[in-house]
Design an enzyme around this catalytic site. Structure first.
Site, PDB file in Angstrom:
ATOM      1  N   CYS A  64       0.926  -1.071  -0.097  1.00 58.13           N
ATOM      2  CA  CYS A  64       0.038   0.142  -0.047  1.00 58.13           C
ATOM      3  C   CYS A  64       0.979   1.440  -0.143  1.00 58.13           C
ATOM      4  O   CYS A  64       1.324   1.673  -0.951  1.00 58.13           O
ATOM      5  CB  CYS A  64      -0.788   0.003   1.220  1.00 58.13           C
ATOM      6  N   GLU A  78      -0.788  -8.183   5.517  1.00 53.24           N
ATOM      7  CA  GLU A  78      -0.569  -8.257   6.957  1.00 53.24           C
ATOM      8  C   GLU A  78      -1.670  -8.106   7.717  1.00 53.24           C
ATOM      9  O   GLU A  78      -1.513  -8.448   9.192  1.00 53.24           O
ATOM     10  CB  GLU A  78       0.536  -7.273   7.446  1.00 53.24           C
ATOM     11  N   HIS A 117      -3.159  -5.231   1.853  1.00 51.80           N
ATOM     12  CA  HIS A 117      -2.675  -5.124   2.862  1.00 51.80           C
ATOM     13  C   HIS A 117      -2.606  -6.877   3.405  1.00 51.80           C
ATOM     14  O   HIS A 117      -3.231  -7.261   4.204  1.00 51.80           O
ATOM     15  CB  HIS A 117      -3.390  -4.745   3.982  1.00 51.80           C
TER      16      HIS A 117
HETATM   17  N1  GLN Z   1      -3.495   6.246   0.903  1.00 51.28           N
HETATM   18  C1  GLN Z   1      -2.320   5.967   1.603  1.00 51.28           C
HETATM   19  C2  GLN Z   1      -1.189   6.782   1.005  1.00 51.28           C
HETATM   20  O1  GLN Z   1      -1.404   7.522   0.097  1.00 51.28           O
HETATM   21  C3  GLN Z   1      -2.156   4.702   1.664  1.00 51.28           C
HETATM   22  C4  GLN Z   1      -3.113   3.767   2.334  1.00 51.28           C
HETATM   23  C5  GLN Z   1      -2.504   2.586   2.996  1.00 51.28           C
HETATM   24  O2  GLN Z   1      -1.449   2.505   2.967  1.00 51.28           O
HETATM   25  N2  GLN Z   1      -3.623   1.851   3.548  1.00 51.28           N
HETATM   26  O3  GLN Z   1      -0.220   6.830   1.503  1.00 51.28           O
END
Ligand code: GLN
Length: 193
Positions: free
Chosen positions: A80, A175, A173
């Site tokens: 992410c 994790e 995610h």
């Molecule tokens: N929207 C977040 C960002 O731009 C990422 C979201 C996440 O890691 N769950 O960093």
């Protein structure tokens, strides 16, 4: 395996990654300083807020040493926000936001839109016999993958798990679910020659 996997612990969901890696029987070290980075063989970059992480990577003086390790082929797994940090180009980034541009993909932050800001689904992942339950939270959307990038999973035709050499990145995610198969996949790359 005697390797030590670093968990970038500046911000975000790093504890869940630490537990997942430990559950796979591999030692971990939380990384907040360049000295700690020196003691690890691989690095996990967690989800969280990529703008904040970018800022903390600069103030902690970790940005340049991590960039150097990435160019020296250190295995890395970004999820992410961690995927955003690894990407070549980041759309809808804050102007001062930095990425390592190590992984040949372009991503757009928060691109799944308000209605589906966060969602869960079952993904078919290359190399895994059974589907993987994936949790997406304000996920980046992969808008381009370079030639050397292998797409390991897609959602609605969009890559969501990719690999390039010893780098792996997920827009979801892994994790946050008890299933450690994707972590195992990354850890197998850590020992690969
Ligand atoms: N929207 C977040 C960002 O731009 C990422 C979201 C996440 O890691 N769950 O960093």
């Amino acid at each position: 395996m005697n390797a030590v996997v670093g968990i970038l612990a500046l911000q975000g969901a790093f504890r869940a990654h630490e537990l997942a890696v430990k559950q796979c029987g591999v030692s971990t070290l939380q990384v907040r300083t360049p000295e700690e980075l020196d003691h690890v063989d691989a690095l996990v970059m967690p989800g969280g807020e990529s703008t904040t992480m970018s800022h903390l990577l600069t103030t902690s003086e970790l940005f340049d040493p991590i960039a150097k390790r990435l160019s020296d082929d250190m295995p890395v797994f970004g999820t992410c926000a961690g995927m955003i940090l690894l990407a070549q180009k980041v759309y809808d980034a804050r102007p001062d936001q930095r990425s390592f541009a190590a992984l040949d993909i372009d991503v757009r932050r928060n691109a799944y839109g308000r209605q589906v800001d966060s969602f869960e689904c079952d993904l078919s992942v290359m190399g895994l016999a059974e589907d993987f339950h994936a949790v997406f939270i304000r996920a980046p959307r992969v808008e381009r993958v370079g030639e050397g990038v292998e797409v390991l999973a897609q959602h609605d035709g969009v890559p969501v798990l990719v690999r390039q050499g010893r780098m792996m990145a997920a827009s979801f995610h892994p994790e946050l679910t008890p299933d450690v198969r994707i972590h195992e996949r990354f850890l197998s790359m850590v020992t690969e020659v």
